[in-house]
Design a protein around this motif. Structure first.
Motif, mmCIF file in Angstrom:
data_model
loop_
_atom_site.group_PDB
_atom_site.id
_atom_site.type_symbol
_atom_site.label_atom_id
_atom_site.label_comp_id
_atom_site.label_asym_id
_atom_site.label_seq_id
_atom_site.Cartn_x
_atom_site.Cartn_y
_atom_site.Cartn_z
ATOM 1 N N ASN A 241 0.829 -1.207 0.000
ATOM 2 C CA ASN A 241 0.000 0.000 0.000
ATOM 3 C C ASN A 241 0.867 1.263 0.000
ATOM 4 O O ASN A 241 0.529 2.260 0.638
ATOM 5 C CB ASN A 241 -0.935 -0.017 1.226
ATOM 6 C CG ASN A 241 -2.022 1.043 1.164
ATOM 7 O OD1 ASN A 241 -2.626 1.269 0.120
ATOM 8 N ND2 ASN A 241 -2.268 1.704 2.296
ATOM 9 N N GLY A 242 1.990 1.184 -0.688
ATOM 10 C CA GLY A 242 2.813 2.379 -0.849
ATOM 11 C C GLY A 242 3.391 2.921 0.437
ATOM 12 O O GLY A 242 3.540 4.149 0.592
ATOM 13 N N GLY A 243 3.727 2.028 1.379
ATOM 14 C CA GLY A 243 4.340 2.457 2.635
ATOM 15 C C GLY A 243 3.349 2.915 3.687
ATOM 16 O O GLY A 243 3.752 3.440 4.734
ATOM 17 N N LYS A 244 2.068 2.706 3.436
ATOM 18 C CA LYS A 244 1.036 3.108 4.398
ATOM 19 C C LYS A 244 0.282 1.884 4.914
ATOM 20 O O LYS A 244 -0.004 0.960 4.149
ATOM 21 C CB LYS A 244 0.060 4.091 3.757
ATOM 22 C CG LYS A 244 0.709 5.408 3.364
ATOM 23 C CD LYS A 244 -0.299 6.366 2.759
ATOM 24 C CE LYS A 244 0.356 7.705 2.393
ATOM 25 N NZ LYS A 244 -0.630 8.646 1.809
ATOM 26 N N LEU A 245 -0.025 1.883 6.204
ATOM 27 C CA LEU A 245 -0.740 0.781 6.835
ATOM 28 C C LEU A 245 -2.166 1.194 7.144
ATOM 29 O O LEU A 245 -2.403 2.223 7.782
ATOM 30 C CB LEU A 245 -0.036 0.363 8.135
ATOM 31 C CG LEU A 245 -0.650 -0.831 8.889
ATOM 32 C CD1 LEU A 245 -0.502 -2.117 8.077
ATOM 33 C CD2 LEU A 245 0.001 -0.993 10.264
ATOM 34 N N LYS A 246 -3.117 0.403 6.662
ATOM 35 C CA LYS A 246 -4.520 0.663 6.968
ATOM 36 C C LYS A 246 -4.863 0.071 8.328
ATOM 37 O O LYS A 246 -4.518 -1.071 8.634
ATOM 38 C CB LYS A 246 -5.416 0.072 5.883
ATOM 39 C CG LYS A 246 -5.282 0.771 4.535
ATOM 40 C CD LYS A 246 -6.226 0.187 3.482
ATOM 41 C CE LYS A 246 -6.096 0.935 2.158
ATOM 42 N NZ LYS A 246 -7.003 0.398 1.124
ATOM 43 N N ALA A 247 -5.563 0.864 9.137
ATOM 44 C CA ALA A 247 -5.964 0.430 10.479
ATOM 45 C C ALA A 247 -7.300 1.085 10.813
ATOM 46 O O ALA A 247 -7.880 1.806 9.996
ATOM 47 C CB ALA A 247 -4.897 0.823 11.496
ATOM 48 N N VAL A 248 -7.784 0.807 12.011
ATOM 49 C CA VAL A 248 -9.001 1.453 12.513
ATOM 50 C C VAL A 248 -8.764 1.867 13.952
ATOM 51 O O VAL A 248 -7.876 1.333 14.626
ATOM 52 C CB VAL A 248 -10.239 0.513 12.439
ATOM 53 C CG1 VAL A 248 -10.623 0.228 10.998
ATOM 54 C CG2 VAL A 248 -9.980 -0.786 13.194
ATOM 55 N N ASP A 249 -9.559 2.835 14.418
ATOM 56 C CA ASP A 249 -9.518 3.140 15.843
ATOM 57 C C ASP A 249 -10.618 2.349 16.545
ATOM 58 O O ASP A 249 -11.318 1.542 15.911
ATOM 59 C CB ASP A 249 -9.635 4.648 16.091
ATOM 60 C CG ASP A 249 -10.994 5.225 15.668
ATOM 61 O OD1 ASP A 249 -11.932 4.449 15.386
ATOM 62 O OD2 ASP A 249 -11.113 6.472 15.626
ATOM 63 N N ILE A 250 -10.779 2.543 17.855
ATOM 64 C CA ILE A 250 -11.751 1.730 18.591
ATOM 65 C C ILE A 250 -13.189 2.004 18.172
ATOM 66 O O ILE A 250 -14.083 1.203 18.441
ATOM 67 C CB ILE A 250 -11.614 1.915 20.118
ATOM 68 C CG1 ILE A 250 -11.951 3.355 20.531
ATOM 69 C CG2 ILE A 250 -10.239 1.504 20.607
ATOM 70 C CD1 ILE A 250 -12.243 3.495 22.002
ATOM 71 N N ASN A 251 -13.399 3.135 17.499
ATOM 72 C CA ASN A 251 -14.738 3.467 17.002
ATOM 73 C C ASN A 251 -14.947 3.031 15.551
ATOM 74 O O ASN A 251 -15.900 3.449 14.902
ATOM 75 C CB ASN A 251 -14.971 4.976 17.131
ATOM 76 C CG ASN A 251 -14.934 5.430 18.574
ATOM 77 O OD1 ASN A 251 -15.567 4.824 19.435
ATOM 78 N ND2 ASN A 251 -14.183 6.481 18.842
ATOM 79 N N LYS A 252 -13.994 2.212 15.046
ATOM 80 C CA LYS A 252 -14.043 1.650 13.686
ATOM 81 C C LYS A 252 -13.818 2.701 12.609
ATOM 82 O O LYS A 252 -14.112 2.466 11.437
ATOM 83 C CB LYS A 252 -15.362 0.899 13.446
ATOM 84 C CG LYS A 252 -15.630 -0.200 14.480
ATOM 85 C CD LYS A 252 -16.950 -0.911 14.246
ATOM 86 C CE LYS A 252 -17.210 -1.942 15.343
ATOM 87 N NZ LYS A 252 -18.499 -2.619 15.189
ATOM 88 N N LYS A 253 -13.288 3.850 12.995
ATOM 89 C CA LYS A 253 -12.930 4.869 12.015
ATOM 90 C C LYS A 253 -11.668 4.431 11.280
ATOM 91 O O LYS A 253 -10.678 4.037 11.896
ATOM 92 C CB LYS A 253 -12.694 6.212 12.709
ATOM 93 C CG LYS A 253 -12.255 7.317 11.758
ATOM 94 C CD LYS A 253 -11.910 8.586 12.528
ATOM 95 C CE LYS A 253 -11.353 9.651 11.605
ATOM 96 N NZ LYS A 253 -10.943 10.861 12.359
ATOM 97 N N ALA A 254 -11.693 4.493 9.954
ATOM 98 C CA ALA A 254 -10.559 4.050 9.147
ATOM 99 C C ALA A 254 -9.369 5.006 9.300
ATOM 100 O O ALA A 254 -9.526 6.227 9.339
ATOM 101 C CB ALA A 254 -10.974 3.955 7.688
ATOM 102 N N LEU A 255 -8.184 4.415 9.405
ATOM 103 C CA LEU A 255 -6.935 5.161 9.494
ATOM 104 C C LEU A 255 -5.996 4.667 8.405
ATOM 105 O O LEU A 255 -6.035 3.494 8.024
ATOM 106 C CB LEU A 255 -6.267 4.958 10.864
ATOM 107 C CG LEU A 255 -7.091 5.229 12.115
ATOM 108 C CD1 LEU A 255 -6.338 4.745 13.344
ATOM 109 C CD2 LEU A 255 -7.416 6.709 12.240
ATOM 110 N N GLU A 256 -5.148 5.542 7.908
ATOM 111 C CA GLU A 256 -4.086 5.132 6.988
ATOM 112 C C GLU A 256 -2.813 5.833 7.445
ATOM 113 O O GLU A 256 -2.717 7.055 7.397
ATOM 114 C CB GLU A 256 -4.424 5.491 5.546
ATOM 115 C CG GLU A 256 -3.518 4.785 4.540
ATOM 116 C CD GLU A 256 -4.049 4.885 3.113
ATOM 117 O OE1 GLU A 256 -4.088 3.858 2.420
ATOM 118 O OE2 GLU A 256 -4.424 6.003 2.707
#
Length: 249
Positions: A135-150
């Motif tokens: 993913n081009g050096g970026k990690l997809k994650a979520v916070d505890i509220n299921k909000k998407a993070l990159e």
């Protein structure tokens, strides 16, 4: 059935695990915070402490506070991690693996042993590395509220690698995993592992216990450590009574 397995959800294969940030807004519930170490506190009367999952800087801040200006930084310090879920550190911040259906919920992940937790951590690190590279050096994650993070990954380490780094300044640190679930009592074997680790330590040896936030699991671990310390104090006093004239008056 395992008394800790309160739901059918288990940790499962790391290839299917979601990345969830451990930290979140308002994680700190107590006054006088230690930067990077949520809800750090000491049990009155004992050198027993509990907290949430620290950042890399938070480990050093917590250990520096524990040692103060009296306890040697190269002295023995016992740190119990009671989490079932494996952790990696992205840019110094902890991110854990969770089943996709267990985001922002209590970690009730079945019969997770120390060996399973360590194996999962190695696999999770490899997965995060692979996902980041794809993913081009970026990690997809979520916070505890299921909000998407990159997250743009500048540094990626496993918890074990972080601990090895911390030991450079605190070489007496012993970090031990005792995975327990959030909502049930620890198994007898969990209790035994904690006690066996503490046997032979001095009464002033600091004991630190962490989970994700520094609430249920960490508090349970602290109680076990305090019970052990109480027996140590009682045994020491009993020895004085039996050997020093005039103590038992």
């Amino acid at each position: 059935t395992d008394p800790r397995q309160l739901t059918p959800t288990i940790m499962g294969d790391m290839a299917n695990a979601a990345c969830m940030a451990d930290g979140f807004d308002n994680i700190q519930k107590l006054p006088d915070p230690v930067p990077g170490c949520p809800n750090f506190r000491r049990v009155p009367g004992f050198k027993v402490y509990c907290c949430g999952q620290p950042t890399i800087a938070g480990f050093e801040a917590a250990l520096t506070k524990v040692c103060g200006d009296k306890y040697p930084k190269d002295g023995p310090i016992i740190w119990f991690n009671l989490r079932q879920e494996p952790d990696v550190y992205v840019n110094g911040e902890p991110i854990c693996a969770r089943p996709p259906g267990k985001i922002g919920e209590y970690a009730e992940l079945g019969d997770v042993t120390r060996d399973i937790a360590k194996s999962n951590e190695v696999e999770f690190l490899a997965q995060c590395e692979m996902r980041k590279n794809e993913n081009g050096g970026k990690l997809k994650a979520v916070d505890i509220n299921k909000k998407a993070l990159e997250i743009e990954v500048k540094e990626l380490k496993s918890l074990s690698q972080v601990i090895e780094g911390v030991k450079e300044k605190f070489p007496g640190l012993v970090h031990w995993r005792v995975p327990v679930c959030n909502s049930a009592a620890p198994l007898e074997n969990d209790f035994d592992i904690i006690i066996k680790t503490l046997i032979g330590t001095a009464i002033n040896t600091p004991v630190i216990v962490n989970d994700q936030v520094g609430l249920s699991r960490a508090t349970t671990g602290c109680i076990i450590a305090c019970l052990f310390k109480e027996f140590q104090i009682s045994a020491s006093f009993e020895g004085l009574v039996e050997t020093v004239p005039g103590v038992n008056l």
